[in-house]
Design an enzyme around this catalytic site. Structure first.
Site, mmCIF file in Angstrom:
data_model
loop_
_atom_site.group_PDB
_atom_site.id
_atom_site.type_symbol
_atom_site.label_atom_id
_atom_site.label_comp_id
_atom_site.label_asym_id
_atom_site.label_seq_id
_atom_site.Cartn_x
_atom_site.Cartn_y
_atom_site.Cartn_z
ATOM 1 N N HIS A 321 0.801 -1.739 0.179
ATOM 2 C CA HIS A 321 -0.083 0.212 0.158
ATOM 3 C C HIS A 321 1.290 1.542 -0.054
ATOM 4 C CE1 HIS A 321 0.400 0.632 4.364
ATOM 5 N NE2 HIS A 321 0.809 0.014 4.623
ATOM 6 N N CYS A 339 3.916 -4.683 6.490
ATOM 7 C CA CYS A 339 3.698 -4.235 4.652
ATOM 8 C C CYS A 339 5.115 -3.722 4.427
ATOM 9 C CB CYS A 339 2.299 -3.119 5.123
ATOM 10 S SG CYS A 339 1.013 -3.777 5.442
#
Length: 392
Positions: A321, A339
């Protein structure tokens, strides 16, 4: 006197002989001359013999095994099988007139009546009647299939069958599942839980092929008195071959199309100094695409944080992301909570290029693959994956 008595006795003897002769003649009157046809002649039964499966009065008959009516020494002239409501079951008579076979499934817990007529080789009519009842499940178990009809997915996408209740007879359920493609693809089913069985190819799917899946579960005994509620099918397409590769120490996310590098983006991965914050090793797949995703992790002191262009790669919390707030570390240091962080413009480009089911290969981490993920098909080597099948 003596002579007269003798004459009288002789007359009596002669009379007795005549009576005896008369009785003997009447008793033999049932024997008819050859070729005669009197009322006493017994009628021979018809030679045609009609049988059926399920047999008359059968209980717990299968709902998917066809009803078959047959005749020997004759030909069927009429067959009718009807359910509780009087609706006829569809079927077809063979060209030779010897067999009638139903062509539709039956209902659970129903009583069916059949009536058949035939003409024998002796030209005499024969009839057959009977009833049977079908199995009544203790529970009807619903199943769902993924990917959905007409979906286009990436080359690592597994086929997933999920059951509403635990399956006891996994082999029976698995035998009811069929995968066909327009190219020869080696693959296997593997049970990931009591309620989920997935199919994955040995290697990534070939690009741009069509996949058909049939789960013919209606009428299948799943164990413990449970039966499949309905058949389910899906037809979907495998798209282009796109693979993401991240070697965490490199701080770079590379994208390959058809085996050639098509993009390279600087990234920041999970914090190197805390193994629990490492981006885990393993082959993941893109599970969802979310233009905006909310992140909460009270353990590390953040809640309700929104990030753009988020592609989930596991249900353990890992995404690819945008994180413009971490721009100073992107391409230089691993500082995330697990992430893969990208700059906003790069995240948008990748987001637009991704398909659900694209593989994401992560290496270089100190953290192994998450064990709690329900999309872990590619964490297994081929031998280990095949061992998850219930059919040995």
């Amino acid at each position: 006197m003596i002579e007269r008595r003798t004459v009288f006795k002789a007359a009596l003897a002669a009379g007795a002989a005549m009576v005896a002769a008369a009785c003997s003649s009447e008793a033999g009157g049932n024997a008819k001359p050859e070729g005669s046809g009197g009322e006493g002649e017994a009628s021979a039964p018809p030679v045609a013999k009609i049988t059926a499966e399920p047999a008359a009065d059968a209980k717990d008959a299968s709902v998917v095994t066809p009803v078959v009516v047959k005749v020997a020494d004759g030909k069927l002239t009429e067959v009718k099988v009807s359910g509780d409501g009087g609706k006829d079951v569809k079927g077809e008579l063979s060209p030779d007139g010897l067999t009638w076979t139903s062509s539709e499934v039956l209902g659970y817990g129903k009583t069916y009546t059949y009536a058949a007529k035939a003409t024998g080789s002796d030209n005499k009519p024969a009839e057959f009647k009977g009833t049977f009842t079908t199995v009544k499940p203790a529970k009807e178990v619903r199943a769902t299939l993924n990917p959905a009809d007409d979906a286009e997915v990436g080359v690592a996408m597994p086929i997933s069958v999920k059951f509403a209740s635990p399956v006891k007879d996994k082999a029976a359920a698995e035998k009811a599942l069929k995968v066909t493609t327009d190219k020869n693809v080696e693959g296997s089913w593997g049970w990931l839980s009591e309620t989920q069985v997935d199919w994955r190819p040995k290697e990534y799917w070939p690009a741009n092929i069509t996949v058909n899946v049939e789960a013919k579960l209606y009428g299948v005994a799943l164990g413990g008195g449970a039966y499949g509620k309905a058949d389910v099918t899906t037809k979907f397409k495998i798209g282009r071959n796109q693979v993401v590769k991240v070697n965490t120490p490199d701080h770079t996310m590379k994208v390959y199309r058809g085996g050639s590098e098509s993009a390279s983006y600087p990234c920041s991965n999970g914090l190197d100094g805390d193994v629990q914050r490492n981006t885990p090793n393993g082959t993941f797949i893109v599970m969802t695409k979310e233009p905006t995703a909310r992140f909460d992790n009270a353990r590390y002191g953040y809640t309700n944080v929104n990030k753009k262009w988020a592609c989930r790669i596991s249900n353990n919390g890992e995404y690819i992301h945008e994180n413009q707030d971490n721009a100073s570390n992107i391409g230089k240091a691993n500082t995330s909570h697990g992430c893969v962080n990208l700059l906003e413009a790069d995240a948008k480009k990748y987001f637009d290029s991704a398909l659900i089911g694209d593989p994401v290969e992560i290496t270089g981490s100190k953290l192994g693959s998450p064990t709690k993920s329900d999309v872990k098909n590619w964490f297994y080597d081929w031998k280990s994956w095949k061992a998850l099948s219930a059919i040995k």
